[in-house]
Enzyme design. Structure first.
Site, PDB file in Angstrom:
ATOM      1  N   GLY A  20       0.791  -1.213   0.000  1.00 16.86           N
ATOM      2  CA  GLY A  20       0.000   0.000   0.000  1.00 16.86           C
ATOM      3  C   GLY A  20       0.828   1.270   0.000  1.00 16.86           C
ATOM      4  CG  MET A  21       2.713   2.696   3.120  1.00 11.99           C
ATOM      5  SD  MET A  21       2.066   4.373   3.139  1.00 11.99           S
ATOM      6  CE  MET A  21       3.530   5.280   3.597  1.00 11.99           C
ATOM      7  CB  VAL A  24      10.404  -3.475  -1.587  1.00  6.24           C
ATOM      8  CG1 VAL A  24      11.819  -3.768  -1.074  1.00  6.24           C
ATOM      9  CG2 VAL A  24       9.548  -2.898  -0.466  1.00  6.24           C
ATOM     10  CG  ASP A 137       0.865  -1.729   8.950  1.00  4.15           C
ATOM     11  OD1 ASP A 137      -0.206  -2.286   9.274  1.00  4.15           O
ATOM     12  OD2 ASP A 137       1.296  -1.736   7.789  1.00  4.15           O
TER      13      ASP A 137
END
Length: 508
Positions: A20-21, A24, A137
């Site tokens: 979601g962010m 990588v 989180d």
């Protein structure tokens, strides 16, 4: 974007995953010649320039706070780069799998193993909380189990520092439904106890194979807000229930939870101490002190067998048992050169050469090691440690037993691997198959061994793990040429392991 460079230093190689962010990447730090993970943080589309600049600045501030954390249970942040109008986080590269992936592939974890993971995560969270940083989180996808045995908390992407707003307040994300503490869902910014609740929900997945609250995101949030406390089986059940108490004040203090988890990890029944108990008594009772890990346990064990303490100002302290057991130390506490565990004559015998290679010392997150490589052949020795301990010489026998068992369990579960040893000519990542993990005798207090074979079915590497007192030692032997048979390779590795054990006994 593969092949692109960030800050004229980090070469992006290939994507490793996304969430979601952001995404990588596997990258190479060309300045330090090492592989790293680079997280590309994505921002909402259509943001005004001022808001976008503010979010980038805030992400940089949060990354700076995370970079201050130095703990083996927290992924290390090396650098922050702002390019292409977005922030990029440069982190240590971890190899292994997440707790979530491990449960999906192998099902529920043993209670002791899950408890050890929980205790290590609480230690990592305590380090963050001590600096005023909440994770916000914690979930199975952010608990990483490395191939080397470390348990690492990753992704502080929505972490919150006390007294500051975060990216979350700008509407990017608030966490993962089913793993968000009820007080945060009710609008409270939360605190350390909120991370404890999320870790409890994560451990529920570890021991049951499924989430505490199932269904859609809305259903999971509704179940959390109605204060339904899930019930997990086994000795971890009451610990998880205490961690997921609806009222943050009712959750036991993190140090006492960690102690209870370590009791489960060692096969004991947990003793929970609540905030009320601590407040009422002003101290932790005897049950709360039982089972604490660390050097005091070694001292007690040594005293029980009439130990002699030998101190040396320059080399540290060595705790020895009275002559029983052939002079095996109760604990090796003086650091030693791992390359000294095999002498030149032994190395020449194993490598079948008179032109001895220079020993190549090194170290990684698992511990100090030494390699003797020549073309197509090599010997390797490593003295290992767990992620709770600064170096192998600070390990306790209890911790070494747990580490040894975890290594044996991990290898027993993984039979398809990628392997490489460039120094002997095995360049690239080669697919190998593991033979059965088996117990072996005649080396250490306990030992297991297995081999690796390539596509042709021929063995080329034999590995032995053994425990001696408070040390866990790995010995590997590789012969890529076909002039040695499978049994020769197995026996050479076992001989090398026995030689290192004898060297340790002499040093003790």
């Amino acid at each position: 974007m593969s092949g692109e460079r960030l800050a004229n230093r980090y070469l992006l190689l290939r994507p490793l995953g996304s969430g979601g962010m952001g995404r990588v990447w596997l990258a190479r730090d060309e300045m330090l010649d090492r592989e790293v993970a680079v997280k590309e943080l994505t921002l909402p589309e259509g943001l005004p320039p001022h808001d976008r600049a503010e979010l980038i600045a805030r992400a940089a501030r949060e990354a700076q706070a995370t970079a201050q954390l130095r703990h083996p249970g927290i992924v290390a942040l090396h650098d922050v780069v702002v390019e292409h109008d977005r922030p990029w986080l440069v982190m240590e590269l971890l190899r292994g799998r997440t707790l979530g992936d491990a449960v999906r592939e192998h099902g529920p974890m043993p209670q002791e193993y899950a408890a050890r993971i929980g205790a290590e995560m609480l230690d990592a969270l305590a380090a963050a909380h001590a600096r005023g940083l909440q994770h916000r989180d914690v979930k199975p996808g952010n608990v990483f189990l490395t191939d080397s045995g470390r348990v690492v908390l990753t992704d502080f992407g929505i972490a919150r520092q006390e007294g500051q707003s975060t990216l979350t307040e700008q509407g990017l994300m608030i966490g993962s439904p089913g793993f968000i503490a009820p007080e945060r869902l009710e609008g409270d910014p939360g605190g350390p106890a909120s991370d404890v609740w999320s870790l409890g929900a994560t451990l529920f997945v570890a021991v049951t194979g499924g989430p505490a609250y199932d269904g859609t995101a809305a259903q999971r949030i509704r179940a959390t807000l109605t204060h339904q406390v899930p019930h997990a089986p086994g000795p971890l059940g009451p610990v998880i229930a205490a961690m997921m108490a609806p009222d943050p004040a009712a959750r036991p203090p993190a140090p006492h939870l960690a102690q209870a988890l370590r009791q489960v990890a060692s096969g004991q029944q947990p003793h929970l101490v609540t905030h009320h108990d601590v407040t009422a008594s002003g101290q932790v009772g005897q049950a709360g002190r039982a089972g604490r890990r660390g050097r005091p346990l070694v001292v007690v064990a040594v005293a029980a067998v009439a130990a002699v303490v030998v101190a040396a100002a320059t080399t540290g302290v060595l705790l020895m048992r009275d002559g029983a057991g052939g002079g095996v130390p109760e604990a090796f506490t003086a650091p030693m050169d791992v390359c000294s565990l095999l002498d030149d004559e032994e190395v020449g015998l194993y490598l079948r050469t008179q032109r001895l290679p220079e020993p190549a010392p090194g170290s990684d997150e698992v511990g100090p090691r030494c390699q003797w490589p020549i073309q197509s052949t090599g010997v390797e020795v490593q003295v290992q440690k767990d992620s709770d301990t600064r170096d192998p010489w600070a390990m306790t026998p209890e911790a070494a037993r747990v580490l040894f068992a975890n290594q044996q369990r991990w290898w027993s579960r993984h039979d398809k691997l990628d392997w490489t040893w460039p120094e002997i000519g095995a360049d690239g990542s080669l697919p190998v198959t593991r033979t059965a993990v088996r117990k072996v005798g005649g080396v250490g207090e306990e030992a297991f061994a297995f081999e690796l074979k390539g596509k042709t079915g021929r063995l080329h590497t034999a590995l032995v793990y053994y425990r001696l007192a408070n040390l866990v030692v790995f010995v590997g032997y590789t012969a890529l040429s076909e002039r040695l048979g499978d049994e020769d390779i197995k026996q050479t590795a076992l001989k090398a392991a026995k030689a290192t054990e004898q060297a340790l006994r002499r040093a003790g």
